[in-house]
Design a protein around this motif. Structure first.
Motif, PDB file in Angstrom:
ATOM      1  N   GLY A   8       0.705  -1.034   0.010  1.00 46.32           N
ATOM      2  CA  GLY A   8      -0.001  -0.014  -0.015  1.00 46.32           C
ATOM      3  C   GLY A   8       0.819   1.096   0.026  1.00 46.32           C
ATOM      4  O   GLY A   8       1.621   1.444   0.804  1.00 46.32           O
ATOM      5  N   ALA A   9       0.670   2.233  -1.076  1.00 45.29           N
ATOM      6  CA  ALA A   9       1.460   3.468  -1.003  1.00 45.29           C
ATOM      7  C   ALA A   9       0.528   4.615  -0.898  1.00 45.29           C
ATOM      8  O   ALA A   9       0.463   5.572  -1.711  1.00 45.29           O
ATOM      9  N   GLY A  10      -0.205   4.523   0.028  1.00 48.14           N
ATOM     10  CA  GLY A  10      -1.015   5.782   0.524  1.00 48.14           C
ATOM     11  C   GLY A  10      -0.366   6.368   1.560  1.00 48.14           C
ATOM     12  O   GLY A  10       0.885   6.348   1.708  1.00 48.14           O
ATOM     13  N   MET A  11      -0.959   7.558   2.108  1.00 50.81           N
ATOM     14  CA  MET A  11      -0.151   8.287   3.219  1.00 50.81           C
ATOM     15  C   MET A  11       0.466   7.338   4.361  1.00 50.81           C
ATOM     16  O   MET A  11       1.712   7.581   4.682  1.00 50.81           O
ATOM     17  N   ALA A  12       0.050   6.558   5.044  1.00 48.05           N
ATOM     18  CA  ALA A  12       0.334   5.559   5.875  1.00 48.05           C
ATOM     19  C   ALA A  12       1.608   4.853   5.250  1.00 48.05           C
ATOM     20  O   ALA A  12       2.593   4.556   5.944  1.00 48.05           O
ATOM     21  N   GLY A  13       1.471   4.012   4.377  1.00 50.66           N
ATOM     22  CA  GLY A  13       2.626   3.164   3.797  1.00 50.66           C
ATOM     23  C   GLY A  13       3.906   4.058   3.377  1.00 50.66           C
ATOM     24  O   GLY A  13       4.912   3.743   3.673  1.00 50.66           O
ATOM     25  N   LEU A  14       3.587   5.358   3.050  1.00 51.61           N
ATOM     26  CA  LEU A  14       4.669   6.069   2.304  1.00 51.61           C
ATOM     27  C   LEU A  14       5.508   6.547   3.622  1.00 51.61           C
ATOM     28  O   LEU A  14       6.614   6.584   3.432  1.00 51.61           O
ATOM     29  N   LEU A  20      11.324   3.655   8.006  1.00 51.43           N
ATOM     30  CA  LEU A  20      12.312   2.705   8.138  1.00 51.43           C
ATOM     31  C   LEU A  20      13.582   2.551   7.136  1.00 51.43           C
ATOM     32  O   LEU A  20      14.633   2.152   7.548  1.00 51.43           O
ATOM     33  N   THR A  21      13.130   3.558   5.946  1.00 51.73           N
ATOM     34  CA  THR A  21      14.464   3.395   5.025  1.00 51.73           C
ATOM     35  C   THR A  21      15.315   4.414   5.761  1.00 51.73           C
ATOM     36  O   THR A  21      16.492   4.171   5.616  1.00 51.73           O
ATOM     37  N   GLN A  22      14.963   5.467   6.291  1.00 54.21           N
ATOM     38  CA  GLN A  22      15.927   6.318   6.812  1.00 54.21           C
ATOM     39  C   GLN A  22      16.646   5.682   7.910  1.00 54.21           C
ATOM     40  O   GLN A  22      17.609   6.110   8.538  1.00 54.21           O
ATOM     41  N   ALA A  23      15.970   4.775   8.895  1.00 54.38           N
ATOM     42  CA  ALA A  23      16.637   4.080   9.796  1.00 54.38           C
ATOM     43  C   ALA A  23      17.696   3.132   9.448  1.00 54.38           C
ATOM     44  O   ALA A  23      18.594   2.630  10.231  1.00 54.38           O
ATOM     45  N   GLY A  24      17.562   2.842   8.181  1.00 53.27           N
ATOM     46  CA  GLY A  24      18.583   1.701   7.472  1.00 53.27           C
ATOM     47  C   GLY A  24      17.960   0.443   7.028  1.00 53.27           C
ATOM     48  O   GLY A  24      18.971  -0.305   6.691  1.00 53.27           O
ATOM     49  N   TYR A  25      16.781   0.285   6.961  1.00 56.95           N
ATOM     50  CA  TYR A  25      16.342  -0.995   6.510  1.00 56.95           C
ATOM     51  C   TYR A  25      16.065  -1.169   5.188  1.00 56.95           C
ATOM     52  O   TYR A  25      15.826   0.091   4.467  1.00 56.95           O
ATOM     53  N   SER A  26      16.130  -2.073   4.651  1.00 58.26           N
ATOM     54  CA  SER A  26      15.806  -2.141   3.123  1.00 58.26           C
ATOM     55  C   SER A  26      14.337  -2.539   2.944  1.00 58.26           C
ATOM     56  O   SER A  26      13.762  -3.483   3.610  1.00 58.26           O
ATOM     57  N   VAL A  27      13.645  -1.556   2.450  1.00 60.01           N
ATOM     58  CA  VAL A  27      12.278  -1.521   2.483  1.00 60.01           C
ATOM     59  C   VAL A  27      11.529  -1.594   0.990  1.00 60.01           C
ATOM     60  O   VAL A  27      12.246  -0.885   0.154  1.00 60.01           O
ATOM     61  N   LEU A  28      10.659  -2.210   0.588  1.00 53.90           N
ATOM     62  CA  LEU A  28       9.934  -2.294  -0.681  1.00 53.90           C
ATOM     63  C   LEU A  28       8.314  -2.091  -0.411  1.00 53.90           C
ATOM     64  O   LEU A  28       7.666  -2.782   0.585  1.00 53.90           O
ATOM     65  N   VAL A  29       8.014  -1.192  -1.196  1.00 56.00           N
ATOM     66  CA  VAL A  29       6.647  -0.804  -1.229  1.00 56.00           C
ATOM     67  C   VAL A  29       5.989  -1.304  -2.496  1.00 56.00           C
ATOM     68  O   VAL A  29       6.280  -1.250  -3.272  1.00 56.00           O
ATOM     69  N   VAL A  30       4.938  -2.002  -2.043  1.00 55.72           N
ATOM     70  CA  VAL A  30       4.078  -2.832  -3.296  1.00 55.72           C
ATOM     71  C   VAL A  30       2.906  -2.139  -3.216  1.00 55.72           C
ATOM     72  O   VAL A  30       2.035  -2.214  -2.448  1.00 55.72           O
ATOM     73  N   GLU A  31       2.345  -1.624  -4.645  1.00 57.34           N
ATOM     74  CA  GLU A  31       1.126  -0.926  -4.477  1.00 57.34           C
ATOM     75  C   GLU A  31       0.283  -1.618  -5.935  1.00 57.34           C
ATOM     76  O   GLU A  31       0.760  -1.792  -6.825  1.00 57.34           O
ATOM     77  N   LYS A  32      -0.929  -1.651  -5.556  1.00 54.69           N
ATOM     78  CA  LYS A  32      -1.797  -2.498  -6.774  1.00 54.69           C
ATOM     79  C   LYS A  32      -2.031  -1.426  -7.827  1.00 54.69           C
ATOM     80  O   LYS A  32      -2.321  -1.966  -8.965  1.00 54.69           O
TER      81      LYS A  32
END
Length: 343
Positions: A8-14, A20-32
């Protein structure tokens, strides 16, 4: 394998992905969908564009107010003046469309659009495996579903109580939504004199919920464009109607009569959109909803703690804190959205 997948790439997901990206995790966002933003939705059509989801922002808390101010500083938002209530709390609109907010929030993120998740299951390696409609698969150490609760339930219910916990499934099942139907209508530039209001809200009307002169948000509009949102009751009656064009015409007809603007019935062009999950009618009481699974899994969105974009932002921040606590507990930007975009 990635650290975290966010569906989900709405407000909450983004917002969650940025934290989490800024913290250093690898993050993938998937949006339908084809675009970003969820209900921060803008449709481009007939040489212009119109907001057919969230039409403006009205910040209440300091945290969201800071984000709105940042977006104003970046010239993404500006105040939508109300000539009838000049002293009322300011409302903010995006002259280039509300999805400009999502585009700004998505900067630097790894996002895959047009990717519908069809199945989720745990792996022997203690990770989540997501299967897409294209049969592609992703694996992640943690999963965040930033989508409406009924959609999350459809994906998660096959996992059952043994994996997710009965309380989690019961709580997810308790969240309910009101639907809405949005009609977008454009009129000749030589139309009758336009009303002196920017928008009107209807209370207890059987058909109408809200109408806004969307073109009043745009720089140098070429023609009048209105966005109309139906009442929840009317939308529920027509939720499964295959052809929504007659439904949209009914909405325009009702608006023309209620506002004494007969020319609203005869637009140059019209489009219609069905929002199955427009407004949470029975939201979850907390900012996040976490499963009791051994592999971290969190649900978030505007339905966690409210129904506004502001609630979605707070939920996304809380979800990032929850997942970070479950994983490596890396330093995060202390729920300060300004730090995310300070550069």
């Amino acid at each position: 394998m990635t650290d975290i997948v966010i569906v989900g790439a709405g407000m909450a997901g983004l917002i969650c992905a940025q934290q989490l990206t800024q913290a250093g995790y690898s993050v993938l966002v998937v949006e339908k969908s084809r675009g970003l933003g969820g209900r921060l939705a803008t449709r481009r059509l007939y040489g212009t564009w119109a907001d057919h989801g969230a039409c403006y922002l009205k910040p209440q808390g300091e945290l969201f107010g800071n984000l709105v101010q940042l977006l104003c500083d970046r010239q993404i938002l500006e105040v939508w003046k109300n000539p009838h209530q000049p002293d009322s709390a300011p409302r903010y609109i995006a002259p280039q469309g509300m999805n400009a907010i999502a585009k700004f929030l998505s900067a630097g993120l790894q996002i895959q659009l047009n990717q519908r998740v069809t199945a989720i299951h745990p792996t022997p390696e203690n990770s989540w495996c997501l299967t897409l409609e294209s049969n592609a698969q992703f694996t992640a150490k943690a999963l965040i579903l930033a989508i409406p609760a009924p959609q999350a339930l459809t994906l998660l219910a096959p996992l059952g109580e043994a994996i997710l916990g009965r309380e989690f499934i019961d709580n997810l099942s308790s969240v309910e939504f009101h639907p809405s139907i949005s009609a977008i209508a454009g009129y000749p530039a030589t139309s009758q004199p336009l009303p002196d209001w920017t928008d009107r809200k209807f209370t207890d009307h059987p058909v109408l919920g809200w109408i806004g002169l969307d073109s009043s948000k745009r720089p140098h509009p070429q023609q009048p464009v209105f966005v109309l949102q139906s009442s929840a009751k009317f939308a529920q009656q027509h939720l499964e109607t295959p052809d929504l064009e007659p439904v949209a015409k009914d909405i325009l007809q009702q608006a023309a009569r209620s506002l004494a603007l007969p020319w609203l019935e005869t637009p140059d062009w019209m489009q219609v959109h069905r929002w199955r999950y427009a407004f949470p009618s029975s939201p979850w009481t907390n900012p996040v909803l976490s499963a009791s699974s051994t592999i971290p899994l969190v649900c978030c969105g505007d339905w966690c703690g409210g129904y506004l974009a502001e609630d979605a932002m707070i939920s996304g921040l809380a979800a990032s804190e929850e997942i970070n606590h479950s994983l490596r507990q890396l330093p995060v930007p202390n729920m300060n959205v300004l730090k995310l975009f300070s550069e």
